[in-house]
Enzyme design. Structure first.
Site, mmCIF file in Angstrom:
data_model
loop_
_atom_site.group_PDB
_atom_site.id
_atom_site.type_symbol
_atom_site.label_atom_id
_atom_site.label_comp_id
_atom_site.label_asym_id
_atom_site.label_seq_id
_atom_site.Cartn_x
_atom_site.Cartn_y
_atom_site.Cartn_z
ATOM 1 N N LYS A 62 0.871 -1.326 0.065
ATOM 2 C CA LYS A 62 -0.008 -0.045 0.143
ATOM 3 C C LYS A 62 0.899 1.016 -0.012
ATOM 4 C CE LYS A 62 -4.048 -2.193 2.357
ATOM 5 N NZ LYS A 62 -4.791 -2.513 3.394
ATOM 6 N N GLN A 106 -5.135 -1.919 9.859
ATOM 7 C CA GLN A 106 -5.022 -3.182 8.932
ATOM 8 C C GLN A 106 -5.714 -4.291 9.798
ATOM 9 O OE1 GLN A 106 -3.879 -3.318 5.752
ATOM 10 N NE2 GLN A 106 -3.715 -5.553 5.660
ATOM 11 N N ASP A 129 -11.216 2.592 4.052
ATOM 12 C CA ASP A 129 -11.823 1.229 3.946
ATOM 13 C C ASP A 129 -13.071 1.072 3.873
ATOM 14 O OD1 ASP A 129 -9.506 -0.506 3.847
ATOM 15 O OD2 ASP A 129 -9.550 -0.441 5.990
HETATM 16 N N1 LIG Z 1 -7.940 -2.622 6.863
HETATM 17 C C1 LIG Z 1 -7.764 -3.535 5.941
HETATM 18 N N2 LIG Z 1 -8.147 -3.107 4.719
HETATM 19 C C2 LIG Z 1 -7.824 -4.068 3.479
HETATM 20 O O1 LIG Z 1 -8.105 -3.784 2.542
HETATM 21 C C3 LIG Z 1 -7.266 -5.432 3.863
HETATM 22 C C4 LIG Z 1 -7.030 -5.733 5.259
HETATM 23 N N3 LIG Z 1 -7.349 -4.808 6.318
HETATM 24 N N4 LIG Z 1 -6.572 -6.946 5.775
HETATM 25 C C5 LIG Z 1 -6.177 -7.691 4.622
HETATM 26 C C6 LIG Z 1 -7.077 -7.626 3.359
HETATM 27 C C7 LIG Z 1 -6.443 -8.273 2.309
HETATM 28 N N5 LIG Z 1 -6.139 -7.278 1.137
HETATM 29 C C8 LIG Z 1 -5.532 -7.375 -0.017
HETATM 30 C C9 LIG Z 1 -4.876 -6.183 -0.595
HETATM 31 C C10 LIG Z 1 -4.020 -6.437 -1.666
HETATM 32 C C11 LIG Z 1 -3.919 -7.761 -2.235
HETATM 33 C C12 LIG Z 1 -3.052 -7.871 -3.290
HETATM 34 O O2 LIG Z 1 -2.339 -6.888 -3.984
HETATM 35 N N6 LIG Z 1 -2.841 -9.140 -4.007
HETATM 36 C C13 LIG Z 1 -2.166 -9.188 -5.227
HETATM 37 C C14 LIG Z 1 -0.674 -10.151 -4.757
HETATM 38 C C15 LIG Z 1 -1.131 -11.070 -3.841
HETATM 39 C C16 LIG Z 1 0.080 -11.729 -3.145
HETATM 40 O O3 LIG Z 1 1.203 -12.120 -3.847
HETATM 41 O O4 LIG Z 1 0.352 -11.929 -1.973
HETATM 42 C C17 LIG Z 1 -2.794 -10.081 -6.099
HETATM 43 O O5 LIG Z 1 -3.796 -10.730 -5.569
HETATM 44 O O6 LIG Z 1 -2.507 -10.110 -7.280
HETATM 45 C C18 LIG Z 1 -4.483 -8.662 -1.628
HETATM 46 C C19 LIG Z 1 -5.380 -8.437 -0.495
HETATM 47 C C20 LIG Z 1 -6.487 -6.047 1.948
HETATM 48 N N7 LIG Z 1 -6.983 -6.326 3.062
#
Ligand SMILES: Nc1nc(=O)c2c([nH]1)NC[C@@H]1CN(c3ccc(C(=O)N[C@@H](CCC(=O)O)C(=O)O)cc3)C=[N+]21
Ligand SMILES: [Mg+2]
Length: 306
Positions: A62, A106, A129
Site C-alpha cells: 500500500k 490493517q 476502507d
Molecule cells: N483494514 C484492512 N483493509 C484491507 O483492505 C485489508 C485488510 N485490512 N486486511 C487484509 C485484506 C487483504 N487485502 C489485500 C490487498 C491487496 C492484495 C493484493 O495486492 N494481492 C495481489 C498479490 C497477492 C500476493 O502475492 O500475496 C494479487 O492478488 O495479485 C491482496 C489482499 C487487503 N485487506
C-alpha cells in the site's frame, strides 16, 4: 493454423494488474492537480498492529502504491501487545490531524483489541476502507460515500468488461462485512438480481449454475468447480489462499483463489486470475478513496475559509 489452446471455449482472463496500472496513471494526474490546488499531497495513514507476515506485505505494498501516484504514505507500526486504549488514542490523533486525509487500521487485529470499537473510532470522512458503520449504512441505503475497496475493485473489473449489469443474476459467495455484504450492495445498486450464499446455503453448485456473475469471497481453495459455471458466465475470484506449491519441492507456497481456475476457464466467459485479478484493484481503489476523501475534506475547508 489453430493452436491447441484455441480449441474449445476459453474465458477472457481479466487482467487486474494491467487495469490497476492504467488507473494509476489517471490517479497520478488527479493527485498532481490536487497538489497544485492545495499545496500538499493527499495523505494516507496506515496502522499495523503486530507482525503478521501477510499484513506486513500488504501494508508495504500500500505504501509503495501510494508513492507511485504521489499520495503521501504515513505508516504506524505498533507492537503486538499494544493496548486497545493506546490504539484508540492514535486514531483520535489521526482524526484531528488536518494533514491526514485517509486512514485505515490493517485487519486482522490481535485478539485482545476489539475491532468493532476501533473501526467505530475512525472519522467516517477519513474511513478509506469504508468499514465504519456510517459508511456501511450509507451503502446499505444505496447512497455510497466511501465504500470498501475490494468490492469497488470488483465492480471496476465488471465495468471494464463492458457487459450490461442491469438484470443480471449475481451470486455472491460469502457474507463478510468487508467483502460479501458490500459487494452485494454495489451489485444491487448496479441493478443486478443478487443472491448472497454462505456456509449454510444448500446446493451451492445449483445456485452458481443459475448465475450470470459469480463472485467468491470465502477463502476456500477450489471451492468453486468448473462445472458450477454456466457457459459464458463472469467469474470474479476474491479468494487469497496460501497453499503449498508442489512445483517448488522446497516447501514454498503460492496463492490461489476460491475458484478451480483451470476448470473454470473452460466454462466462463471471463474470469479473474489469482494473483493479478482482484488484489491489485483493491489497492487501486484504496488510492482512489484516499484522493476522494482528501478532495472532500479540502473542498470543505476551502468553503469555510471563503
Ligand atoms: N483494514 C484492512 N483493509 C484491507 O483492505 C485489508 C485488510 N485490512 N486486511 C487484509 C485484506 C487483504 N487485502 C489485500 C490487498 C491487496 C492484495 C493484493 O495486492 N494481492 C495481489 C498479490 C497477492 C500476493 O502475492 O500475496 C494479487 O492478488 O495479485 C491482496 C489482499 C487487503 N485487506
Ligand atoms: Mg487477485
Amino acid at each position: 493454423m489453430v493452436e491447441p489452446s484455441q480449441i474449445g471455449p476459453s474465458a477472457q482472463i481479466i487482467d487486474g494488474k494491467r487495469i490497476a496500472s492504467e488507473r494509476a496513471n489517471v490517479l497520478r494526474k488527479r493527485v498532481t492537480k490536487f497538489v497544485a490546488v492545495n499545496g500538499a499531497p493527499p495523505a494516507l495513514a496506515v496502522v499495523l498492529v503486530g507482525s503478521d507476515p501477510a499484513s506486513a506485505i500488504y501494508v508495504r505494498r500500500k505504501g509503495e502504491q501510494c508513492q507511485a501516484v504521489g499520495i503521501e504514505s504515513i505508516q504506524h507500526r505498533l507492537p503486538h501487545d499494544t493496548t486497545e486504549a493506546s490504539l484508540l488514542y492514535l486514531i483520535a490523533q489521526l482524526n484531528r490531524d488536518a494533514g491526514v486525509h485517509g486512514m485505515l487500521v490493517q485487519l486482522p487485529l490481535p485478539a485482545h483489541i476489539g475491532a468493532d470499537k476501533v473501526l467505530a473510532a475512525i472519522d467516517p470522512d477519513k474511513d478509506v476502507d469504508g468499514f465504519h458503520v456510517t459508511n456501511a449504512g450509507q451503502l446499505a441505503l444505496g447512497k455510497p460515500r466511501l465504500a470498501p475497496c475490494t468490492p469497488l475493485g470488483c465492480m471496476l473489473l465488471l465495468r471494464e468488461l463492458g457487459t450490461e449489469l442491469r438484470g443480471k443474476h449475481a451470486v455472491v459467495i460469502g457474507r463478510s462485512t468487508i467483502v460479501g455484504r458490500p459487494m452485494a450492495q454495489l451489485l444491487l445498486i448496479a441493478d443486478c438480481t443478487v443472491t448472497i450464499a454462505h456456509r449454510h446455503t444448500t446446493d451451492l453448485a445449483a445456485l452458481c449454475r443459475a448465475a450470470d456473475i459469480v463472485v467468491s469471497a470465502v477463502g476456500i481453495p477450489a471451492l468453486v468447480r468448473g462445472d458450477w459455471i454456466r457457459p459464458g458466465a463472469i467469474v470474479i475470484d476474491v479468494g487469497i489462499n496460501r497453499v503449498p506449491d508442489p512445483r517448488s519441492g522446497t516447501g514454498a507456497t503460492r496463492i490461489v483463489g476460491d475458484v478451480a481456475f483451470e476448470e473454470a476457464v473452460g466454462h466462463a466467459g471471463a474470469i479473474t486470475p489469482v494473483p493479478g485479478g482482484v488484489g491489485p484493484m483493491t489497492i487501486s481503489c484504496l488510492l482512489e478513496n484516499t484522493l476522494q476523501a482528501a478532495e472532500l475534506i479540502e473542498g470543505r475547508l476551502a468553503g469555510t475559509l471563503g
